[in-house]
Design a protein around this motif. Sequence first.
Motif, PDB file in Angstrom:
ATOM      1  N   ARG A  13       0.838  -1.200   0.000  1.00 13.21           N
ATOM      2  CA  ARG A  13       0.000   0.000   0.000  1.00 13.21           C
ATOM      3  C   ARG A  13       0.874   1.251   0.000  1.00 13.21           C
ATOM      4  NH1 ARG A  13      -5.150   2.071   1.684  1.00 13.21           N
ATOM      5  NH2 ARG A  13      -5.977   0.014   1.201  1.00 13.21           N
ATOM      6  N   GLY A  14       1.954   1.213   0.745  1.00 11.42           N
ATOM      7  CA  GLY A  14       2.864   2.348   0.764  1.00 11.42           C
ATOM      8  C   GLY A  14       3.505   2.600  -0.593  1.00 11.42           C
TER       9      GLY A  14
ATOM     10  N   GLU B 220       2.230   1.908  -3.453  1.00 10.46           N
ATOM     11  CA  GLU B 220       1.196   2.430  -4.346  1.00 10.46           C
ATOM     12  C   GLU B 220       0.827   3.878  -4.020  1.00 10.46           C
ATOM     13  OE1 GLU B 220      -1.856  -0.385  -3.615  1.00 10.46           O
ATOM     14  OE2 GLU B 220      -0.912  -1.996  -4.785  1.00 10.46           O
ATOM     15  N   THR B 221       1.082   4.298  -2.782  1.00 18.72           N
ATOM     16  CA  THR B 221       0.672   5.629  -2.337  1.00 18.72           C
ATOM     17  C   THR B 221       1.793   6.654  -2.413  1.00 18.72           C
ATOM     18  OG1 THR B 221      -0.903   4.587  -0.815  1.00 18.72           O
ATOM     19  CG2 THR B 221      -0.363   6.903  -0.422  1.00 18.72           C
ATOM     20  N   ALA B 222       2.991   6.262  -2.014  1.00 21.91           N
ATOM     21  CA  ALA B 222       4.108   7.205  -1.937  1.00 21.91           C
ATOM     22  C   ALA B 222       4.609   7.583  -3.324  1.00 21.91           C
ATOM     23  CB  ALA B 222       5.246   6.601  -1.126  1.00 21.91           C
ATOM     24  N   GLU B 223       5.038   8.809  -3.440  1.00 23.42           N
ATOM     25  CA  GLU B 223       5.602   9.290  -4.704  1.00 23.42           C
ATOM     26  C   GLU B 223       7.082   9.556  -4.501  1.00 23.42           C
ATOM     27  OE1 GLU B 223       3.350  12.642  -5.972  1.00 23.42           O
ATOM     28  OE2 GLU B 223       1.502  11.490  -6.290  1.00 23.42           O
TER      29      GLU B 223
ATOM     30  N   VAL C  16       3.772   4.834   5.407  1.00 23.70           N
ATOM     31  CA  VAL C  16       2.826   5.456   4.478  1.00 23.70           C
ATOM     32  C   VAL C  16       1.631   4.530   4.256  1.00 23.70           C
ATOM     33  CG1 VAL C  16       2.490   6.204   2.090  1.00 23.70           C
ATOM     34  CG2 VAL C  16       4.552   6.866   3.324  1.00 23.70           C
ATOM     35  N   GLY C  17       1.897   3.241   4.107  1.00 23.91           N
ATOM     36  CA  GLY C  17       0.820   2.275   3.906  1.00 23.91           C
ATOM     37  C   GLY C  17      -0.109   2.206   5.099  1.00 23.91           C
TER      38      GLY C  17
ATOM     39  N   SER D 159      -2.289   5.302   5.159  1.00 23.51           N
ATOM     40  CA  SER D 159      -3.319   5.222   4.121  1.00 23.51           C
ATOM     41  C   SER D 159      -4.454   4.303   4.546  1.00 23.51           C
ATOM     42  CB  SER D 159      -2.700   4.729   2.811  1.00 23.51           C
ATOM     43  OG  SER D 159      -3.687   4.566   1.807  1.00 23.51           O
TER      44      SER D 159
ATOM     45  N   ASP E  14      -6.651   5.851   7.204  1.00 25.34           N
ATOM     46  CA  ASP E  14      -7.616   6.786   6.611  1.00 25.34           C
ATOM     47  C   ASP E  14      -8.832   6.041   6.073  1.00 25.34           C
ATOM     48  OD1 ASP E  14      -5.948   8.900   7.199  1.00 25.34           O
ATOM     49  OD2 ASP E  14      -5.072   9.008   5.188  1.00 25.34           O
ATOM     50  N   ASP E  15      -8.605   4.869   5.484  1.00 21.24           N
ATOM     51  CA  ASP E  15      -9.696   4.084   4.899  1.00 21.24           C
ATOM     52  C   ASP E  15     -10.702   3.620   5.949  1.00 21.24           C
ATOM     53  OD1 ASP E  15      -8.538   4.370   2.443  1.00 21.24           O
ATOM     54  OD2 ASP E  15      -7.774   2.310   2.310  1.00 21.24           O
TER      55      ASP E  15
END
Length: 212
Positions: free
Chosen positions: A109-110, A112-115, A165-166, A169, A172-173
Amino acid sequence: MERVTDEFHKPTQFSGSKFETFEGGTDPAQISRVAHETAQALLTRVREHPEPHIVERLVAYTDEHGIDAIAELWSQSSPRSLPGALWRIYLLRTLIRQDATGVSFLYQRGVETAENIDHVVAGAPLPTGPEDVTALADQILRGLFQGDFAIALERAAAFCRLSSVGATSLADDVETTNADRASALTARALRLAETAAELSSCARLWRSGSLD
């Protein structure tokens, strides 16, 4: 190392929540001295003569003796010290091995989320599953003893940042449907971010020759 921890035999199982709350007791000067001396002696000996069977025994040490065997030596050390760095890598490996599915989910998940390029630094294949994070944990620990020590720490730090980060995220969900779960995930995210910062600092100190 084995002589110091002969009394510990069974691996200690612990929930992910203990990763956020694990703390040592008092930190007398003698314990600090022993922690630094054992960490330095172990690392120096193995890195000078990185015999594969010895490295593999050290990688798997907590599988046989438990995380408490390592905690007895190093858990009370400063997070920005050699024993502190070794403790965090062993603790992270134990966390991964005890919940590889959950950890790999947070890490993926991290990613996929982190840039950022942390997934490149960490070095796990994408997509990342339970077997991949387990193998990564062993690679990082092995790298401390027979590779570039700072790079191993940076890989672990990148892994922790992405997992943080994951966790954020995912928190938050579920915030509106499961407040307790969201709170636990947020606490884990904060602890992982803190660990990432500590490991990054240790990597910089190692490169400057001042990690002791």
